[in-house]
Design a protein around this motif. Structure first.
Motif, short mmCIF file in Angstrom:
data_model
loop_
_atom_site.label_atom_id
_atom_site.label_comp_id
_atom_site.label_asym_id
_atom_site.label_seq_id
_atom_site.Cartn_x
_atom_site.Cartn_y
_atom_site.Cartn_z
N VAL A 51 0.73 -0.97 0.40
CA VAL A 51 0.02 -0.13 -0.07
C VAL A 51 0.96 1.28 -0.16
O VAL A 51 1.78 1.22 0.96
CB VAL A 51 -1.21 0.02 0.80
CG1 VAL A 51 -1.74 1.66 0.93
CG2 VAL A 51 -1.99 -1.49 1.08
N ALA A 52 0.98 2.39 -0.55
CA ALA A 52 1.90 3.56 -1.10
C ALA A 52 0.34 4.38 -1.04
O ALA A 52 -0.87 4.85 -1.29
CB ALA A 52 2.17 3.85 -2.18
N ILE A 53 0.84 6.09 -0.10
CA ILE A 53 -0.26 7.12 0.19
C ILE A 53 0.18 7.44 -1.06
O ILE A 53 1.17 8.97 -0.54
CB ILE A 53 -0.38 7.32 1.33
CG1 ILE A 53 -1.11 6.59 2.47
CG2 ILE A 53 -1.20 8.42 1.30
CD1 ILE A 53 -0.76 6.68 3.56
N THR A 54 -0.31 8.20 -1.49
CA THR A 54 0.10 8.28 -2.86
C THR A 54 -0.85 10.03 -2.84
O THR A 54 0.22 11.34 -3.86
CB THR A 54 0.13 7.70 -4.13
OG1 THR A 54 -1.52 7.47 -4.46
CG2 THR A 54 0.26 6.99 -4.04
N GLY A 55 -1.96 10.71 -2.30
CA GLY A 55 -2.48 12.31 -2.63
C GLY A 55 -3.13 12.40 -0.80
O GLY A 55 -3.20 10.96 -0.77
N SER A 56 -3.35 13.91 -1.18
CA SER A 56 -4.23 13.79 0.03
C SER A 56 -4.68 14.92 -0.14
O SER A 56 -4.44 16.07 -1.55
CB SER A 56 -2.69 14.49 1.52
OG SER A 56 -2.25 15.18 1.12
N GLN A 72 -6.31 -3.29 3.75
CA GLN A 72 -7.25 -4.15 3.08
C GLN A 72 -7.51 -5.54 1.72
O GLN A 72 -7.24 -6.30 1.33
CB GLN A 72 -7.99 -5.64 4.57
CG GLN A 72 -7.13 -5.11 6.03
CD GLN A 72 -5.65 -5.00 6.02
OE1 GLN A 72 -5.83 -6.49 6.40
NE2 GLN A 72 -5.48 -4.33 6.38
N PHE A 73 -8.68 -4.41 1.40
CA PHE A 73 -8.75 -4.87 0.06
C PHE A 73 -7.24 -4.60 -0.98
O PHE A 73 -8.17 -5.14 -1.89
CB PHE A 73 -9.31 -3.25 -0.18
CG PHE A 73 -11.09 -3.52 0.09
CD1 PHE A 73 -12.33 -4.60 -0.24
CD2 PHE A 73 -11.60 -2.24 1.84
CE1 PHE A 73 -13.44 -4.29 -0.36
CE2 PHE A 73 -13.02 -2.84 1.47
CZ PHE A 73 -13.36 -3.91 1.27
N ILE A 74 -6.78 -3.41 -0.66
CA ILE A 74 -5.05 -3.67 -1.58
C ILE A 74 -4.18 -4.89 -1.61
O ILE A 74 -4.31 -4.87 -2.66
CB ILE A 74 -4.60 -1.97 -1.25
CG1 ILE A 74 -5.39 -0.96 -1.48
CG2 ILE A 74 -3.62 -1.57 -1.84
CD1 ILE A 74 -4.76 0.51 -1.42
N GLY A 103 -5.11 -7.66 -3.41
CA GLY A 103 -5.01 -7.51 -4.72
C GLY A 103 -6.70 -7.05 -5.57
O GLY A 103 -7.44 -7.38 -6.49
N VAL A 104 -8.25 -6.62 -4.25
CA VAL A 104 -8.88 -6.90 -4.51
C VAL A 104 -9.61 -5.46 -5.28
O VAL A 104 -9.54 -5.45 -6.13
CB VAL A 104 -10.42 -6.90 -3.55
CG1 VAL A 104 -11.77 -6.27 -4.12
CG2 VAL A 104 -10.65 -8.56 -2.58
N TYR A 105 -8.63 -4.53 -5.03
CA TYR A 105 -9.57 -3.15 -5.52
C TYR A 105 -7.27 -2.45 -5.03
O TYR A 105 -6.41 -2.68 -5.02
CB TYR A 105 -10.13 -2.51 -4.32
CG TYR A 105 -10.74 -2.39 -4.30
CD1 TYR A 105 -12.07 -3.54 -5.66
CD2 TYR A 105 -11.75 -3.01 -3.54
CE1 TYR A 105 -13.57 -3.45 -5.54
CE2 TYR A 105 -12.65 -3.17 -3.28
CZ TYR A 105 -14.01 -3.04 -4.55
OH TYR A 105 -14.94 -4.07 -4.48
N GLN A 106 -7.17 -1.42 -6.30
CA GLN A 106 -5.98 -1.02 -6.76
C GLN A 106 -5.77 0.36 -6.35
O GLN A 106 -4.68 0.90 -5.33
CB GLN A 106 -5.69 -1.39 -8.18
CG GLN A 106 -5.48 -2.51 -8.83
CD GLN A 106 -4.71 -2.97 -8.78
OE1 GLN A 106 -3.22 -2.80 -8.41
NE2 GLN A 106 -4.80 -4.65 -7.59
#
Length: 332
Positions: free
Chosen positions: A9-14, A128-130, A133-136
């Motif tokens: 998981v990466a946090i790419t925007g705020s 958990q969804f990421i 592999g369920v959601y991108q």
């Protein structure tokens, strides 16, 4: 069908958004017996933003648009939208309304309620969804308009709360930036901080009654909540850091739910985290519940304070009682 497993998981925007109306402590003296010095000394709050005609979905959508733009994706790329809130415009939920306003036609959307812990609970839920592999691409929003439910004649609570929204985009990544977390709940103390349903009996036909009503304004046992926070928040942060295999010395920033400056100071002191590493903006916004962490995060990112790769120890705590911590790195 799962697309892949073992992804990170990466946090790419705020992004963040606040109502246009500001009420300072001096303004509150017209409502209750208080003073700027009394409020600032006990809470650290100087002013708060209040939503007038602005809806929760409107400020949440604006915060979300800014986060999506920073992440460099389009609304159509979103797979999931989670709205952490206790004050939805609609009791059935506001996430789907935000999905529509964003034009995120592919995203499933739902509300998550964990009061002031909502953003941290949502962060862990989204991850958990990421990871499976369920959601991108996931949009997580923390937003609250607590002014709707404040008793403006109660000096103990009306000085604390404000309105706002913050959002982040979380994306699948080869490297996992969510390093560790810990979530907790204790329902035995739920009456210490509540926004309770108030029922009025209504007889439909002879012998058959239902309960019709609304919600009582926010009530809080300030001493109990303070005691709970200064005890439990350092503990849960230490557990999350242990799970992340991170030491105090490796933490770049302490980002707590912006409830009270005395709580922020006490937690930092107990963990031996220097004051200059503590992110605080509650002087300008007050306690914005689920919005407080992402709002403060976005401000710090846009000011250049938080940089890519920085390790952030974050904790939310509040009604439920609920509390949790997440250790994460900012950026891709």
């Amino acid at each position: 069908m799962l697309q892949q497993t073992g992804v990170g998981v990466a946090i790419t925007g705020s992004g963040s958004a606040i109502p246009s109306v500001s009420l300072d402590n001096q303004g509150l003296t017209q409502l209750v017996e208080t003073s700027d010095d009394w409020i600032a000394t006990r809470t650290g709050i100087r002013q708060r933003r209040l939503a007038g005609e602005e809806s929760l979905s409107a400020i949440a959508t604006l915060a979300a648009q800014r986060a999506i733009a920073m992440a460099g994706i389009a609304p159509e790329d979103l797979d999931l939208i989670i709205l952490a809130t206790s004050t939805a415009d609609d009791l059935f939920g506001s996430a789907s309304s935000i999905q529509f306003q964003l034009g995120a036609s592919r995203a499933v959307a739902f509300d998550l309620t964990a009061a002031c812990s909502g953003f941290v609970f949502g962060l862990v839920t989204a991850s958990q969804f990421i990871r499976t592999g369920v959601y991108q691409n996931v949009l997580l929003i923390g937003a609250d308009i607590l002014s709707r439910w404040v008793d403006w004649s109660d000096r103990g609570t009306c000085v604390l709360f404000g309105d706002g929204a913050g959002a982040i985009v979380m994306q699948a990544s080869e490297r996992d930036r969510l390093l560790g977390f810990e979530l907790r709940s204790d329902g035995t103390q739920h009456q210490s901080l509540s926004l309770a349903y108030t029922a009025q009996p209504k007889e439909l036909v002879p012998g058959i009654n239902v309960q019709a009503g609304t919600y009582h304004p926010i009530t809080m046992n300030g001493k109990e909540v303070y005691r709970f926070a200064v005890q439990k928040v350092p503990e849960v942060l230490e557990k999350a850091m242990f799970r992340a295999s991170i030491s105090i010395e490796q933490i770049d920033w302490l980002l707590l739910h912006q409830a009270n400056q005395r709580i922020l100071d006490a937690v930092a002191q107990r963990l031996k985290i220097p004051t200059e590493k503590v992110i605080s903006n509650l002087a300008n916004y007050g306690n914005t519940s689920a919005a407080s962490i992402p709002l403060a995060l976005d401000e710090a990112v846009r000011e250049g304070k938080i940089k890519p790769g920085d390790i952030i120890a974050s904790s939310g705590f509040g009604a439920g009682l609920t509390w949790g911590a997440a250790i994460f790195q900012w950026g891709r």
